[in-house]
Every structure is written in C-alpha cells, then in structure tokens.
Design a protein around this motif. Structure first.
Motif, PDB file in Angstrom:
ATOM      1  N   VAL A  80      18.429 -22.395 -44.823  1.00 15.97           N
ATOM      2  CA  VAL A  80      18.157 -23.580 -44.005  1.00 15.97           C
ATOM      3  C   VAL A  80      18.855 -24.783 -44.641  1.00 15.97           C
ATOM      4  N   PRO A  81      20.120 -25.023 -44.290  1.00 16.39           N
ATOM      5  CA  PRO A  81      20.859 -26.133 -44.885  1.00 16.39           C
ATOM      6  C   PRO A  81      20.521 -27.494 -44.282  1.00 16.39           C
ATOM      7  N   ALA A  82      19.820 -27.495 -43.140  1.00 14.80           N
ATOM      8  CA  ALA A  82      19.512 -28.760 -42.486  1.00 14.80           C
ATOM      9  C   ALA A  82      18.271 -28.616 -41.619  1.00 14.80           C
ATOM     10  N   MET A  83      17.643 -29.760 -41.322  1.00 17.71           N
ATOM     11  CA  MET A  83      16.530 -29.816 -40.386  1.00 17.71           C
ATOM     12  C   MET A  83      16.715 -31.068 -39.533  1.00 17.71           C
ATOM     13  N   GLU A  84      16.130 -31.048 -38.356  1.00 17.17           N
ATOM     14  CA  GLU A  84      16.230 -32.202 -37.458  1.00 17.17           C
ATOM     15  C   GLU A  84      14.844 -32.781 -37.208  1.00 17.17           C
ATOM     16  N   ALA A  85      14.764 -34.105 -37.231  1.00 19.27           N
ATOM     17  CA  ALA A  85      13.500 -34.803 -37.002  1.00 19.27           C
ATOM     18  C   ALA A  85      13.288 -35.040 -35.511  1.00 19.27           C
ATOM     19  N   PHE A  86      12.071 -34.768 -35.047  1.00 15.21           N
ATOM     20  CA  PHE A  86      11.685 -34.991 -33.654  1.00 15.21           C
ATOM     21  C   PHE A  86      10.447 -35.875 -33.608  1.00 15.21           C
ATOM     22  N   LEU A  87      10.494 -36.884 -32.770  1.00 17.05           N
ATOM     23  CA  LEU A  87       9.375 -37.806 -32.631  1.00 17.05           C
ATOM     24  C   LEU A  87       8.256 -37.191 -31.799  1.00 17.05           C
ATOM     25  N   ARG A  88       7.022 -37.364 -32.265  1.00 13.63           N
ATOM     26  CA  ARG A  88       5.832 -36.918 -31.549  1.00 13.63           C
ATOM     27  C   ARG A  88       4.746 -37.982 -31.662  1.00 13.63           C
ATOM     28  N   TRP A  89       3.832 -37.982 -30.690  1.00 18.20           N
ATOM     29  CA  TRP A  89       2.680 -38.895 -30.732  1.00 18.20           C
ATOM     30  C   TRP A  89       1.423 -38.080 -30.479  1.00 18.20           C
ATOM     31  N   HIS A 103      -1.773 -38.306 -29.357  1.00 21.58           N
ATOM     32  CA  HIS A 103      -2.658 -39.230 -28.649  1.00 21.58           C
ATOM     33  C   HIS A 103      -4.088 -38.709 -28.705  1.00 21.58           C
ATOM     34  N   PRO A 104      -5.057 -39.585 -28.914  1.00 25.04           N
ATOM     35  CA  PRO A 104      -6.446 -39.126 -29.059  1.00 25.04           C
ATOM     36  C   PRO A 104      -7.007 -38.437 -27.825  1.00 25.04           C
ATOM     37  N   ASP A 105      -6.504 -38.774 -26.648  1.00 29.12           N
ATOM     38  CA  ASP A 105      -7.029 -38.185 -25.414  1.00 29.12           C
ATOM     39  C   ASP A 105      -6.067 -37.206 -24.758  1.00 29.12           C
ATOM     40  N   HIS A 106      -4.780 -37.446 -24.873  1.00 30.38           N
ATOM     41  CA  HIS A 106      -3.782 -36.647 -24.157  1.00 30.38           C
ATOM     42  C   HIS A 106      -3.100 -35.596 -25.028  1.00 30.38           C
ATOM     43  N   GLY A 107      -3.467 -35.501 -26.295  1.00 31.58           N
ATOM     44  CA  GLY A 107      -2.888 -34.492 -27.168  1.00 31.58           C
ATOM     45  C   GLY A 107      -1.508 -34.869 -27.679  1.00 31.58           C
ATOM     46  N   LEU A 108      -0.756 -33.871 -28.090  1.00 27.76           N
ATOM     47  CA  LEU A 108       0.558 -34.092 -28.684  1.00 27.76           C
ATOM     48  C   LEU A 108       1.584 -34.382 -27.589  1.00 27.76           C
ATOM     49  N   LEU A 109       2.167 -35.571 -27.622  1.00 28.31           N
ATOM     50  CA  LEU A 109       3.122 -36.005 -26.601  1.00 28.31           C
ATOM     51  C   LEU A 109       4.526 -36.038 -27.185  1.00 28.31           C
ATOM     52  N   ASN A 110       5.507 -35.642 -26.375  1.00 30.01           N
ATOM     53  CA  ASN A 110       6.900 -35.770 -26.791  1.00 30.01           C
ATOM     54  C   ASN A 110       7.477 -37.081 -26.260  1.00 30.01           C
ATOM     55  N   PRO A 111       8.647 -37.508 -26.723  1.00 29.16           N
ATOM     56  CA  PRO A 111       9.182 -38.818 -26.332  1.00 29.16           C
ATOM     57  C   PRO A 111       9.322 -39.029 -24.825  1.00 29.16           C
ATOM     58  N   ALA A 112       9.640 -37.967 -24.082  1.00 31.25           N
ATOM     59  CA  ALA A 112       9.786 -38.123 -22.638  1.00 31.25           C
ATOM     60  C   ALA A 112       8.496 -38.593 -21.983  1.00 31.25           C
ATOM     61  N   GLN A 113       7.373 -38.331 -22.632  1.00 30.00           N
ATOM     62  CA  GLN A 113       6.076 -38.684 -22.071  1.00 30.00           C
ATOM     63  C   GLN A 113       5.625 -40.093 -22.439  1.00 30.00           C
ATOM     64  N   PHE A 114       6.225 -40.685 -23.483  1.00 27.20           N
ATOM     65  CA  PHE A 114       5.744 -42.023 -23.857  1.00 27.20           C
ATOM     66  C   PHE A 114       6.837 -43.057 -24.124  1.00 27.20           C
TER      67      PHE A 114
END
Length: 302
Positions: free
Chosen positions: A36-45, A47-58
């Motif tokens: 594994v020479p590299a990894m990519e960071a992905f944004l997540r949120w 949310h206390p009510d809606h669960g794990l959201l990806n960027p397209a959702q927020f």
C-alpha cells in the motif's frame, strides 16, 4: 435551501469542533506486490440523526451556507496532521508510511494564498517530501487560471506530489499530460467498465496507461471491484488499484493499522458507518496475475 437542509446548517457549523466531521481513508494497492504505497482521504460527516453522510449529501448545504472554504481548509489541515501521525508512529522502524492524497477543489486552487497555506502546513508539521499528495480533477485544472503549470511546479518544489483525479473525464485529458508537472494520474472507473464491455474499451485504457508511463507517471485505477479486473489491469502494467475488492474507505484507527503494515480492517465498516469492529490481520493481497513486466519506469520511486 429546503427546510431539511436549513436544519443541517447549525450541526455542520458545530461539526468542525465536535468530531463529527471526519476523514476516512482508502488504500491504493500496488498491483505487482500487494503493498500500500498510498491512501486517499475522503470527507465524511457522522450526523447524529442521519448517520454517516458523504460530501454529495451535505456539501451543497455547506456551499449555500458559505462554509465550503472552511470545509476545504479543515480537510487539508486534518490530512496533513494525520500524515504527520503516520510518520511519528513509524519512527524508529523500517516502515515507510503511505503517501496521503487529498482532493483539492477549484475554489481552493484559485485562492491567491493556497500555495502559501500548503507550504505553511507542511513545514509546521515537519512532513517529509512526498508524504502528501494533492489531487485535482481535470476540470479544476482546465478552468483555473493560465498560471496553473507554474503553480503546480511551485507546489511540488516544497514537498507535495501532484496528481489528476478522474483522468479521462474531461476533453483536455491527453493534453493535460503534456503541459502539467504531474506525478500521478488516477483513471476514472468508467474506463474499467468500458474495458469489460468490449476490446475497444480495453484498447483505450491500455493506451492511457502507456502514454502516462512514457511521461514517467504512476497510474492508479479507481473502482476495482473484482479479481478479474485487477488481473487485467496488472497485465496492462497499471501500477495501482483502489476499490472495494481491496478495501473501502475506513476510519482513522483502521487507516493507521494499514499505514503501519498491520493488515486491513473488517469490510463491515462502510456498511455500518461504525468504527467499533476490530481491525483484521488480513494483508492486502495482489491479484493472481501480478507479474507486471519491468521496464525503465520505476513506480516504486513515487
């Protein structure tokens, strides 16, 4: 914004400080040896009510509320801090932590102080050259100001690698490789789907890989979801693959296990959005036909 979206704004404002805004990390696996020479960071949120959201959702909410610039800064700062953590954890060992790739938006790239911000963050954390990578979409690079080649060269001069994400999805694809100082191209998953449909699709993908290698670039394929695809990519000399075949984006604790070469996490994380499952000790495994023909191009240097 709708009433629901308006209700998200206060929680999003608080997310910068309460720990619910997160980065998850996806490994990029060397198709020759399974490392594994590299990894990519992905944004997540989380949310206390809606669960794990990806960027397209927020992120549309963030943009409408004037928070997108703050989100971009948070992502970059958090990624740099995490890359520093990997190197601190590996200190005194023979482990070389993966490069951490971070997506950069057009708004960030066109800010006059962007290069200064990146240089300050890397110097402040004492990151070694190559520890961080900055990914830009082709459209971002194509629509930015005319001084982009000079800006990318400046960025590379103080440490970060530079790559194109989703390569082949915009009309300027091939010229991108000729005019921009790059270290990596990441091929969009649609080319993998085209490869499965017909020989023409496979020929196009093979030509992209060959062209990139002639310019001494590392080639990563996104969306690898089967051993058949991974094996065909390896046969075409594609350097790396990322996708659910190997590992989905995972939370910080599991990413650190991968960065230290201690295996990959349980795949249930992505479905549950929870980090409660302990990491497994299953190593990243290359496809069966992983003997890529060696030539003058040495991807291990990147």
């Amino acid at each position: 914004m709708t009433a629901l979206e308006l209700n998200l704004v206060p929680a999003l404002c608080a997310a910068f400080d309460d720990g619910s805004l997160q980065l998850h990390y996806q490994p990029e696996v060397d198709l020759r040896n399974g490392s594994v020479p590299a990894m990519e960071a992905f944004l997540r949120w989380q949310h206390p009510d809606h669960g794990l959201l990806n960027p397209a959702q927020f992120m549309p909410v963030a943009e409408a509320a004037g928070l997108s610039e703050q989100v971009g800064r948070w992502v970059l700062q958090t990624a740099v801090a995490e890359a520093r953590t990997w190197h601190e954890m590996a200190s005194g060992t023979t482990i070389r932590p993966p490069r951490l790739w971070v997506n950069v938006t057009a708004d960030q790239l066109t800010r006059p102080d962007f290069a200064v911000e990146v240089e300050r963050l890397m110097a402040g954390r004492g990151l070694p050259p190559g520890a961080l990578g900055l990914e830009f979409t082709e459209q971002t690079l194509g629509l930015a100001h005319i001084g982009v080649p000079r800006l990318l060269s400046h960025l590379r001069s103080f440490g970060p690698a530079v790559g194109v994400d989703g390569f082949g999805t915009w009309y300027a694809s091939m010229s991108t490789l000729d005019v921009l100082p790059l270290d990596m191209v990441k091929i969009d998953g649609r080319f993998l789907r085209a490869m499965q449909r017909d020989l023409e699709g496979e020929a196009v993908l093979a030509s992209i890989i060959t062209l990139a290698h002639r310019r001494r670039l590392v080639v990563t394929a996104e969306g690898v979801d089967s051993m058949v695809i991974a094996s065909r990519l390896a046969a075409m000399n594609c350097d790396r693959g990322a996708g659910r075949l190997f590992c989905p984006p995972v939370p910080t604790d599991d990413a650190r296990m991968i960065a230290l070469g201690r295996g990959r996490p349980d795949r249930r994380h992505e479905r549950s959005g929870s980090s409660s499952h302990p990491p497994a000790t299953v190593p990243m495994r290359p496809p069966a036909s992983n003997r890529v023909r060696e030539g003058r191009y040495d991807a291990s240097r990147h």
